[in-house]
Design an enzyme around this catalytic site. Structure first.
Site, mmCIF file in Angstrom:
data_model
loop_
_atom_site.group_PDB
_atom_site.id
_atom_site.type_symbol
_atom_site.label_atom_id
_atom_site.label_comp_id
_atom_site.label_asym_id
_atom_site.label_seq_id
_atom_site.Cartn_x
_atom_site.Cartn_y
_atom_site.Cartn_z
ATOM 1 N N ARG A 237 -12.116 3.566 0.356
ATOM 2 C CA ARG A 237 -13.347 2.784 0.157
ATOM 3 C C ARG A 237 -14.077 2.763 1.490
ATOM 4 O O ARG A 237 -13.457 2.919 2.531
ATOM 5 C CB ARG A 237 -13.009 1.346 -0.240
ATOM 6 C CG ARG A 237 -12.316 1.252 -1.574
ATOM 7 C CD ARG A 237 -12.107 -0.190 -1.955
ATOM 8 N NE ARG A 237 -10.907 -0.779 -1.401
ATOM 9 C CZ ARG A 237 -10.746 -2.082 -1.167
ATOM 10 N NH1 ARG A 237 -11.725 -2.931 -1.387
ATOM 11 N NH2 ARG A 237 -9.606 -2.546 -0.690
ATOM 12 N N LEU B 164 -8.439 -1.402 4.117
ATOM 13 C CA LEU B 164 -9.345 -2.433 3.589
ATOM 14 C C LEU B 164 -8.662 -3.319 2.551
ATOM 15 O O LEU B 164 -9.300 -4.174 1.939
ATOM 16 C CB LEU B 164 -10.584 -1.775 2.971
ATOM 17 C CG LEU B 164 -11.442 -0.968 3.947
ATOM 18 C CD1 LEU B 164 -12.696 -0.446 3.257
ATOM 19 C CD2 LEU B 164 -11.825 -1.803 5.159
ATOM 20 N N GLY B 165 -7.366 -3.134 2.355
ATOM 21 C CA GLY B 165 -6.649 -3.924 1.368
ATOM 22 C C GLY B 165 -6.230 -5.285 1.912
ATOM 23 O O GLY B 165 -6.648 -5.705 3.000
ATOM 24 N N GLN B 166 -5.388 -5.975 1.136
ATOM 25 C CA GLN B 166 -4.984 -7.342 1.505
ATOM 26 C C GLN B 166 -4.267 -7.380 2.852
ATOM 27 O O GLN B 166 -4.548 -8.236 3.689
ATOM 28 C CB GLN B 166 -4.070 -7.935 0.413
ATOM 29 C CG GLN B 166 -3.817 -9.415 0.589
ATOM 30 C CD GLN B 166 -2.661 -9.947 -0.252
ATOM 31 O OE1 GLN B 166 -1.929 -9.189 -0.891
ATOM 32 N NE2 GLN B 166 -2.480 -11.256 -0.257
ATOM 33 N N LYS C 72 8.747 2.866 -4.784
ATOM 34 C CA LYS C 72 9.190 2.182 -3.549
ATOM 35 C C LYS C 72 10.587 2.645 -3.130
ATOM 36 O O LYS C 72 10.840 2.890 -1.946
ATOM 37 C CB LYS C 72 9.148 0.656 -3.732
ATOM 38 C CG LYS C 72 7.736 0.082 -3.766
ATOM 39 C CD LYS C 72 6.993 0.345 -2.456
ATOM 40 C CE LYS C 72 5.573 -0.149 -2.457
ATOM 41 N NZ LYS C 72 4.782 0.341 -1.313
ATOM 42 N N TYR D 26 6.101 1.221 -10.053
ATOM 43 C CA TYR D 26 5.943 0.737 -8.677
ATOM 44 C C TYR D 26 7.296 0.761 -7.959
ATOM 45 O O TYR D 26 7.423 1.313 -6.855
ATOM 46 C CB TYR D 26 5.381 -0.682 -8.724
ATOM 47 C CG TYR D 26 5.116 -1.330 -7.383
ATOM 48 C CD1 TYR D 26 4.166 -0.819 -6.508
ATOM 49 C CD2 TYR D 26 5.784 -2.500 -7.008
ATOM 50 C CE1 TYR D 26 3.896 -1.440 -5.298
ATOM 51 C CE2 TYR D 26 5.514 -3.128 -5.807
ATOM 52 C CZ TYR D 26 4.571 -2.595 -4.948
ATOM 53 O OH TYR D 26 4.294 -3.222 -3.753
ATOM 54 N N ASP E 34 -9.605 4.262 4.857
ATOM 55 C CA ASP E 34 -9.413 3.901 3.441
ATOM 56 C C ASP E 34 -10.193 4.889 2.590
ATOM 57 O O ASP E 34 -10.989 5.677 3.132
ATOM 58 C CB ASP E 34 -9.909 2.458 3.180
ATOM 59 C CG ASP E 34 -9.212 1.802 1.988
ATOM 60 O OD1 ASP E 34 -9.443 2.258 0.856
ATOM 61 O OD2 ASP E 34 -8.443 0.848 2.193
ATOM 62 N N GLY F 276 -5.222 2.768 4.026
ATOM 63 C CA GLY F 276 -5.396 1.658 3.068
ATOM 64 C C GLY F 276 -5.787 0.380 3.784
ATOM 65 O O GLY F 276 -5.407 -0.726 3.397
ATOM 66 N N ASP G 87 -8.509 9.906 2.354
ATOM 67 C CA ASP G 87 -7.797 9.841 1.080
ATOM 68 C C ASP G 87 -6.419 10.448 1.327
ATOM 69 O O ASP G 87 -6.314 11.648 1.632
ATOM 70 C CB ASP G 87 -8.579 10.638 0.022
ATOM 71 C CG ASP G 87 -7.918 10.540 -1.348
ATOM 72 O OD1 ASP G 87 -6.721 10.198 -1.414
ATOM 73 O OD2 ASP G 87 -8.612 10.808 -2.345
HETATM 74 P P1 NAD Z 1 -4.110 -3.418 -1.567
HETATM 75 O O1 NAD Z 1 -4.131 -2.926 -2.972
HETATM 76 O O2 NAD Z 1 -4.763 -4.694 -1.239
HETATM 77 O O3 NAD Z 1 -4.707 -2.288 -0.600
HETATM 78 C C1 NAD Z 1 -4.383 -0.940 -0.726
HETATM 79 C C2 NAD Z 1 -5.512 -0.136 -0.127
HETATM 80 O O4 NAD Z 1 -5.187 1.255 -0.299
HETATM 81 C C3 NAD Z 1 -6.866 -0.363 -0.813
HETATM 82 O O5 NAD Z 1 -7.827 -0.749 0.136
HETATM 83 C C4 NAD Z 1 -7.187 0.977 -1.450
HETATM 84 O O6 NAD Z 1 -8.583 1.275 -1.425
HETATM 85 C C5 NAD Z 1 -6.394 1.936 -0.585
HETATM 86 N N1 NAD Z 1 -6.057 3.197 -1.262
HETATM 87 C C6 NAD Z 1 -5.734 3.407 -2.549
HETATM 88 N N2 NAD Z 1 -5.546 4.712 -2.774
HETATM 89 C C7 NAD Z 1 -5.729 5.343 -1.590
HETATM 90 C C8 NAD Z 1 -5.667 6.699 -1.172
HETATM 91 N N3 NAD Z 1 -5.408 7.690 -2.034
HETATM 92 N N4 NAD Z 1 -5.883 6.972 0.132
HETATM 93 C C9 NAD Z 1 -6.203 5.995 1.012
HETATM 94 N N5 NAD Z 1 -6.303 4.700 0.670
HETATM 95 C C10 NAD Z 1 -6.062 4.379 -0.615
HETATM 96 O O7 NAD Z 1 -2.571 -3.417 -1.127
HETATM 97 P P2 NAD Z 1 -1.874 -4.311 0.016
HETATM 98 O O8 NAD Z 1 -1.481 -5.593 -0.605
HETATM 99 O O9 NAD Z 1 -2.667 -4.300 1.232
HETATM 100 O O10 NAD Z 1 -0.519 -3.480 0.174
HETATM 101 C C11 NAD Z 1 -0.357 -2.464 1.135
HETATM 102 C C12 NAD Z 1 1.042 -1.940 1.016
HETATM 103 O O11 NAD Z 1 1.981 -3.029 1.139
HETATM 104 C C13 NAD Z 1 1.388 -1.257 -0.314
HETATM 105 O O12 NAD Z 1 2.278 -0.208 -0.073
HETATM 106 C C14 NAD Z 1 2.091 -2.338 -1.087
HETATM 107 O O13 NAD Z 1 2.962 -1.812 -2.049
HETATM 108 C C15 NAD Z 1 2.848 -3.041 0.014
HETATM 109 N N6 NAD Z 1 3.231 -4.409 -0.333
HETATM 110 C C16 NAD Z 1 2.271 -5.362 -0.504
HETATM 111 C C17 NAD Z 1 2.650 -6.644 -0.852
HETATM 112 C C18 NAD Z 1 1.642 -7.739 -1.071
HETATM 113 O O14 NAD Z 1 2.005 -8.824 -1.559
HETATM 114 N N7 NAD Z 1 0.374 -7.529 -0.716
HETATM 115 C C19 NAD Z 1 4.005 -6.950 -1.008
HETATM 116 C C20 NAD Z 1 4.942 -5.941 -0.846
HETATM 117 C C21 NAD Z 1 4.549 -4.672 -0.481
HETATM 118 C C1 AKB Z 2 3.157 -6.919 -6.110
HETATM 119 O O1 AKB Z 2 3.263 -7.993 -6.745
HETATM 120 O O2 AKB Z 2 3.003 -5.807 -6.626
HETATM 121 C C2 AKB Z 2 3.297 -6.998 -4.601
HETATM 122 C C3 AKB Z 2 4.715 -6.819 -4.209
HETATM 123 C C4 AKB Z 2 5.609 -7.979 -4.120
HETATM 124 O O3 AKB Z 2 5.131 -5.720 -3.985
HETATM 125 N N1 AKB Z 2 2.737 -8.235 -4.167
#
Ligand code: NAD
Ligand code: AKB
Length: 318
Positions: free
Chosen positions: A36, A10-12, A145, A141, A34, A8, A52
């Site tokens: 993507r 390419l995500g945030q 978790k 969600y 990823d 994952g 994937d």
């Molecule tokens: P995001 O949605 O920005 O990125 C997730 C990435 O996962 C995407 O690039 C997506 O293309 C990829 N993805 C989706 N399905 C997939 C699959 N089947 N196989 C491979 N890749 C796949 O999420 P994020 O914010 O980067 O979060 C990453 C992790 O951190 C998650 O587990 C999220 O729950 C956790 N998290 C994030 C936050 C936050 O505020 N960003 C807070 C708490 C926990």
């Molecule tokens: C969301 O809002 O889903 C995330 C998190 C706090 O897990 N940013």
């Protein structure tokens, strides 16, 4: 040192974690992946693979070929998207993790898993939420978790796998957009403030939630994975926070830098209900005591830095 795989990526979070890991360990030691494809990647950036996570062979093939020793497993659906697509959320969040853990077991990899403040629910103490407490979330969600935390602890206890995790708060960043969570307002507000001088917030003014600036979160993940295992009483997952604020308080802070900035509230009942089921502020003393966690960014410093970066980007676009 064996290589690191980030799912994952390419995500945030991955968009900022991968460059930091590559700076630290070398570009060729960190494999980004990823579902993507990376639009702007060059060979110099380091390896990128399509993986994937619901397909175990794809994970196993990359882990074997690159001799991966640590997996940062970020692939998941966030809270608002998971609520809109609960079945897909279960498949990706749980199915993906289960397959990553199985591959990790076969190849002896350490696994980092980001949990969330979403792992708590309405019956959890809201203020100073303890490390060990009631976890009965009411969202898909949150259910994934908590289950993920338990599954990671199970693999640690039953198979001796080195699994470690953090219950992350809402993350604020300027590099990649957030992926469909409840705390996304705290990123959107900066973009709207600079572009329009106004933001219509989808959460109520008084919705208090834990938040953190991305550089702190990235540092925490790497510090936890490098922590002395002898000191870890907990594993999956540590409460982690930097600050706790409401949309009204964030708007006030932004208003100090952008004259005339205004906010109003167009509440989205779905995301408000999710936020109302989460704690106001969590207690992260276990992280501080067991591996020395210490946040560096507060609300004022983060706001200044976010606006500086986004202003620079806007200027470059014009
Ligand atoms: P995001 O949605 O920005 O990125 C997730 C990435 O996962 C995407 O690039 C997506 O293309 C990829 N993805 C989706 N399905 C997939 C699959 N089947 N196989 C491979 N890749 C796949 O999420 P994020 O914010 O980067 O979060 C990453 C992790 O951190 C998650 O587990 C999220 O729950 C956790 N998290 C994030 C936050 C936050 O505020 N960003 C807070 C708490 C926990
Ligand atoms: C969301 O809002 O889903 C995330 C998190 C706090 O897990 N940013």
């Amino acid at each position: 040192m064996r290589r690191i795989l980030v799912t994952g990526a390419l995500g945030q979070i991955g968009s900022e974690l991968v460059p930091v890991l590559r700076d630290r360990y070398g570009a060729d030691r960190v494999v980004a992946s990823d579902v993507r494809m990376h639009a702007s990647a060059t060979a110099d950036d380091g390896p990128f693979e399509y993986v994937d996570c619901v397909h175990i062979r794809q994970i196993a093939e990359v882990v074997r070929r690159y001799e991966v020793g640590t997996i940062y497993h970020l692939a998941a659906l966030l809270s608002a998207v998971a609520e809109a697509k609960p079945r897909v959320a279960w498949d990706v969040n749980m199915g993906g993790l289960y397959r990553v853990l199985e591959v990790a077991r076969e190849y002896g990899c350490a696994v980092f898993l980001p949990s969330s403040i979403g792992a708590f629910g309405p019956s959890t103490p809201r203020e100073g939420t303890p490390q060990d407490t009631i976890q009965r979330p009411t969202t898909m969600y949150g259910i994934t978790k908590v289950s993920a935390e338990l599954l990671c602890d199970y693999y640690a206890q039953r198979f001796g796998l080195d699994t470690r995790g953090l219950r992350l708060p809402g993350l604020i960043s300027h590099v990649a957009p957030p992926g469909g969570g409840t705390t996304d307002y705290a990123v959107e507000i900066f973009h709207h403030a600079l572009r329009y001088g106004h933001y219509a917030c989808f959460l109520r003014a008084d919705t208090r939630l834990d938040m953190m600036y991305m550089p702190d979160a990235i540092r925490a993940m790497i510090e936890l994975m490098n922590a002395d295992p002898q000191r870890l009483v907990h594993r999956n997952a540590f409460n982690l926070t930097a600050e706790s604020f409401t949309p009204a308080r964030l708007a006030e802070e932004i208003g100090r830098h952008i004259e005339g900035f205004t906010i109003d509230y167009e509440v989205d009942p779905l995301r408000q209900a999710i936020a109302d089921s989460w704690p106001d502020s969590i207690d992260d003393r276990a992280a501080r005591e067991e591996w020395g966690w210490q946040p560096e960014w507060d609300l004022a410093a983060m706001t200044r830095d976010m606006l500086d970066h986004l202003r620079g980007r806007l200027k470059a676009q014009h």
